[in-house]
Design a protein around this motif. Structure first.
Motif, mmCIF file in Angstrom:
data_model
loop_
_atom_site.group_PDB
_atom_site.id
_atom_site.type_symbol
_atom_site.label_atom_id
_atom_site.label_comp_id
_atom_site.label_asym_id
_atom_site.label_seq_id
_atom_site.Cartn_x
_atom_site.Cartn_y
_atom_site.Cartn_z
ATOM 1 N N HIS A 1 5.130 -1.468 -4.634
ATOM 2 C CA HIS A 1 5.924 -1.008 -5.778
ATOM 3 C C HIS A 1 7.420 -1.061 -5.481
ATOM 4 C CE1 HIS A 1 6.557 0.823 -9.648
ATOM 5 N NE2 HIS A 1 7.371 1.697 -9.099
ATOM 6 N N ARG B 1 6.971 -10.691 -5.014
ATOM 7 C CA ARG B 1 7.456 -9.446 -5.608
ATOM 8 C C ARG B 1 8.975 -9.377 -5.601
ATOM 9 N NH1 ARG B 1 2.643 -7.079 -3.013
ATOM 10 N NH2 ARG B 1 3.866 -6.813 -1.106
ATOM 11 N N ARG C 1 13.035 -6.597 -9.423
ATOM 12 C CA ARG C 1 13.550 -6.422 -10.790
ATOM 13 C C ARG C 1 15.057 -6.178 -10.774
ATOM 14 N NH1 ARG C 1 10.793 -1.720 -13.804
ATOM 15 N NH2 ARG C 1 12.473 -2.238 -15.258
ATOM 16 N N SER D 1 8.661 -4.563 -5.728
ATOM 17 C CA SER D 1 8.713 -5.021 -7.122
ATOM 18 C C SER D 1 9.944 -4.479 -7.836
ATOM 19 C CB SER D 1 7.444 -4.585 -7.864
ATOM 20 O OG SER D 1 6.308 -5.232 -7.337
#
Length: 323
Positions: A70, A121, A77, A73
């Motif tokens: 997570h 990712r 972003r 990721s």
């Protein structure tokens, strides 16, 4: 995207010019895993990353283990559309057992799979610094480090390093391929690496980036007993020795001393805690964790602090201790 020029130093023999404070992405992995920090809003995480980049911070340290993908990721972003991408450092070897708990592997095939997943990712063509997160299982250390060297030869990672290794483990890895960086825990609460590990890294020209320089939030000056009591159950710190008695009282007293020194310098207690780690000649940079944009500015000021001998004596209270 950077609007401020922060001083840089080379990270050992990698030659990477890194700012002395980097963005630590452990906490932004959220709370849904064994070493999580409780609930975290991804948009707040992205805002914190963008603020750090605006101030000139030029590297981010994350790991596949943080929230089991997570954190990576979210970093990926945050970096979409960024004009000047920071260096991205990540780590391998911590895997999900399927229940949110950590299992460890240094098997070649596992590391190669992890690297491929991290690249996707993060949205990068190559990882600037790829690190073994923990030297466990220790029997697989040589196999794991050979896999790291293989990834570097393939160009999927630019540099390779280790985290949480002792001197003997570093030597075992060096027999296979050069260890370019080391990431140990180092703070006023945890000073064991001063005895052998940091001097050995300096002697060997290994770049050192230290983690948890603010004691996972204890030394920011913002931590209180009430705040600890209110932590969610999935924040690993709630039951950690540092955050409970008998250590808590002395740790909060240390934070008070840091706050007093910070007031003289016009900076936060957290900035002083980070600046203290940077006084060690073996240390290239410190990883500071941020969860919200407003946390960034007060700590990045650490790069401008010059601690005096009187400051250092006051900080340690004349009786330095390690965990």
């Amino acid at each position: 995207m950077a609007t401020t020029n922060l001083p840089t130093v080379p990270l050992g023999a990698t030659g990477l010019p890194i700012t002395r404070v980097g963005f630590g992405a452990w906490a932004i992995g959220g709370g849904d895993w064994e070493f999580g920090w409780g609930p975290q809003q991804d948009e707040a995480s992205i805002g914190a990353i963008h603020r750090a980049l605006e101030l000139g911070v030029n590297w981010i340290d994350t790991a596949a283990g943080y929230g089991f993908g997570h954190s990576e990721s979210v970093v990926g972003r945050a970096l979409q559309g960024v004009d000047e991408r920071p260096y991205v450092f990540t780590k391998c070897s911590l895997l999900n057992d399927g229940t949110g708990r950590v299992v460890r592997s240094l098997k070649r095939d596992s590391i190669l799979r992890e690297a491929e997943a991290s690249l996707k990712r993060l949205g990068v063509d190559a990882i600037d610094l790829y690190q073994i997160h923990w030297p466990r299982p220790e029997a697989e250390l040589e196999e794991g480090w050979a896999a790291m060297a293989e990834l570097k030869e393939q160009g999927l990672v630019r540099h390779i390093g280790v985290s949480n290794f002792d001197v003997a483990q570093i030597r075992r890895a060096q027999a296979i391929a050069p260890v370019e960086s080391l990431q140990p825990p180092y703070s006023l609460l945890e000073r064991e690496v001063e005895a052998e590990i940091l001097p050995a890294a300096r002697q060997d020209g290994i770049g050192v980036i230290v983690y948890s320089p603010m004691g996972s939030g204890l030394l920011t000056g913002a931590m209180t007993r009430e705040r600890i009591a209110a932590m969610p159950d999935n924040d690993w710190r709630k039951n950690d020795d540092w955050f409970t008695e008998p250590q808590l009282t002395r740790n909060l007293a240390l934070a008070d001393r840091l706050r007093a020194v910070g007031e003289r310098h016009g900076v936060s207690a957290g900035a002083i805690a980070v600046a203290w780690t940077l006084t060690n000649p073996a240390v290239s940079g410190a990883i500071a964790g941020f969860r919200r944009a407003e946390q960034v500015d007060p700590v990045v000021e650490a790069v401008r602090v010059e601690l005096t001998e009187a400051d250092l004596a006051e900080i340690t209270g004349g009786s330095p201790y390690a965990r």
